[in-house]
Design an enzyme around this catalytic site. Structure first.
Site, PDB file in Angstrom:
ATOM      1  N   LYS A  12       1.027  -1.630   0.067  1.00  0.00           N
ATOM      2  CA  LYS A  12      -0.100   0.037   0.238  1.00  0.00           C
ATOM      3  C   LYS A  12       1.226   1.134   0.214  1.00  0.00           C
ATOM      4  CE  LYS A  12      -0.357   0.353   5.057  1.00  0.00           C
ATOM      5  NZ  LYS A  12      -1.045  -0.374   6.279  1.00  0.00           N
ATOM      6  N   TYR A  14      17.447  29.808   7.578  1.00  0.00           N
ATOM      7  CA  TYR A  14      16.313  29.984   7.686  1.00  0.00           C
ATOM      8  C   TYR A  14      16.129  30.568   9.003  1.00  0.00           C
ATOM      9  CZ  TYR A  14      13.969  29.975   3.542  1.00  0.00           C
ATOM     10  OH  TYR A  14      13.401  30.732   1.743  1.00  0.00           O
TER      11      TYR A  14
HETATM   12  C1  LIG Z   1      -0.177  -1.131   6.280  1.00  0.00           C
HETATM   13  C2  LIG Z   1      -0.487  -3.051   7.736  1.00  0.00           C
HETATM   14  C3  LIG Z   1      -0.464  -3.799   7.467  1.00  0.00           C
HETATM   15  C4  LIG Z   1       1.713  -4.249   7.237  1.00  0.00           C
HETATM   16  O1  LIG Z   1       1.936  -4.024   8.235  1.00  0.00           O
HETATM   17  P1  LIG Z   1       4.039  -3.283   8.410  1.00  0.00           P
HETATM   18  O2  LIG Z   1       3.634  -3.305   9.711  1.00  0.00           O
HETATM   19  O3  LIG Z   1       4.117  -2.479   7.844  1.00  0.00           O
HETATM   20  O4  LIG Z   1       4.429  -4.985   8.303  1.00  0.00           O
HETATM   21  C5  LIG Z   1      -0.377  -5.022   8.151  1.00  0.00           C
HETATM   22  N1  LIG Z   1      -1.762  -5.599   7.872  1.00  0.00           N
HETATM   23  C6  LIG Z   1      -2.736  -4.220   8.254  1.00  0.00           C
HETATM   24  C7  LIG Z   1      -4.558  -4.319   8.884  1.00  0.00           C
HETATM   25  C8  LIG Z   1      -2.058  -2.921   7.643  1.00  0.00           C
HETATM   26  O5  LIG Z   1      -2.889  -2.190   7.167  1.00  0.00           O
END
Ligand SMILES: *Cc1c(COP(=O)(O)O)cnc(C)c1O
Length: 361
Positions: A35, A253
């Site tokens: 994702k 800055y």
């Molecule tokens: C993003 C996500 C994962 C992966 O988690 P990581 O800690 O990056 O391995 C697993 N399950 C769900 C439901 C998620 O939203």
């Protein structure tokens, strides 16, 4: 390409991390969670890199799955948030996606579909995180009421709130609450994310869901994972200017840093618009010409300034590593007051992703 600013994506690191993580849970199958553009590494890149290694991918949103399908990724894709609109239910079937359903509204949408165009549905259970899913005590009734959606492809999914902390008893509590539901329904299960896969063997299920650790970041908050992971991203840029400043002069800055001695300052072509965190304070380490040197002065939109007084030779065009093999992304996350997940996902589209070695698409 004008600047040397780029994110190098190390295909071999992603493959070896994935295989090491899967070997921690030999009786589980593993889906690669890609994702948010594979946590900034490029979802299409990573899906192709893992084509012969991962049998299943997961994304948050259906449009993320559609992008993968449009780029010739054919493995099953689990959509972790399920549908956000009624029409996504039929689209999911068309795209060969599995929907993780977490509320009644989504089940109602599915009910309106003819059976032939219903996608595979997994069921999300809230075992204590209280973010998504049906309460443990509701699950039996939901399975009865909507029994037509559930078959031997259905998986019960839950998510752990504190798996990164191996001392936190809440994880065992969540696993126990979920186990009660599982006993009633007999469906296969999916519990573990990266920290749970590494730190909580008792959470390993039929499917584990691995994101972060695949990209080489330490999944346990106190560190100490027994598995050796390689960083999948090198965020690099180059020196675009070098100047001398006198003791007592300021840089950047807001005059946020004053030279404590006569100093040499290099300006580097990366800033917060590229995803380098603006919250990094003076002293945050940067790698150049074989040395760790401190960030000095505020992070600008397109540039940072570093103190290279200790570097023997410095010139425009010299390569700088912001994170990668020499500067761990977890360390930069601490300096910035955040976590590596946020740093990875915020590398902006302005930064080209260069996959090495170059992978066949
Ligand atoms: C993003 C996500 C994962 C992966 O988690 P990581 O800690 O990056 O391995 C697993 N399950 C769900 C439901 C998620 O939203």
């Amino acid at each position: 390409m004008s600047r040397q600013t780029q994110a190098i994506i190390h295909a071999d690191a992603i493959i070896s991390n994935f295989s090491r993580l899967t070997s921690l849970a030999v009786s589980s199958k593993t889906m690669a969670v890609i994702k948010a553009d594979a946590y900034g590494h490029g979802a299409v890149n990573v899906a192709h890199i893992l084509k012969d290694h991962a049998s299943c991918f997961a994304v948050a949103l259906l449009e993320e799955a559609r992008l993968l399908r449009n780029n010739n990724i054919t493995a099953p894709i689990v959509v972790l948030e399920g549908p956000h609109q009624a029409q996504e239910c039929a689209q999911a079937k068309h795209l060969n996606c599995i929907l993780v359903v977490h509320n009644r509204q989504q089940l109602q949408w599915l009910k309106q579909l003819p059976k032939a165009v219903r996608p595979t549905v997994w069921l999300k259970v809230d075992s204590g995180m209280h973010r998504l899913g049906f309460a443990c005590h509701e699950v039996g009734a939901i399975v009865n009421e909507f029994g037509e959606f559930f078959d031997n492809n259905t998986v019960l999914v839950t998510h752990l709130a504190c798996a990164d902390d191996v001392d936190n008893a809440f994880t065992a509590q969540q696993i126990a609450a979920f186990a009660d539901v599982v006993r009633q329904t007999q469906f296969p299960v999916s519990i573990a994310n990266s920290p749970a896969t590494v730190g909580w063997p008792q959470s390993h299920g039929d499917w584990n869901r691995i994101g972060l650790a695949m990209f080489g970041s330490e999944p346990l908050s106190r560190g100490g994972s027994s598995v050796a992971l390689a960083p999948a991203m090198t965020l690099g840029a180059s020196v675009i200017a070098v100047r001398k400043v006198k003791k007592g002069e300021s840089v950047g800055y807001g005059q946020n840093w004053y030279a404590p001695r006569d100093s040499i300052i290099a300006t580097v072509g990366i800033g917060y618009a590229d995803g380098y965190p603006r919250h990094c304070p003076n002293g945050t380490p940067v790698w150049v010409n074989g040395l760790r040197v401190p960030l000095v002065g505020r992070v600008s939109m397109d540039m940072i300034t570093i103190d290279v007084t200790e570097v023997k030779k410095i010139a425009c065009g010299d390569a700088v590593e912001l994170w990668g093999a020499n500067i761990c992304i977890d360390e930069i996350a601490k300096w910035a007051g955040t976590i590596s997940y946020e740093l990875m996902t915020r590398v902006s589209p302005r930064v080209p992703r260069i996959v090495v070695p170059d992978f066949e698409r």
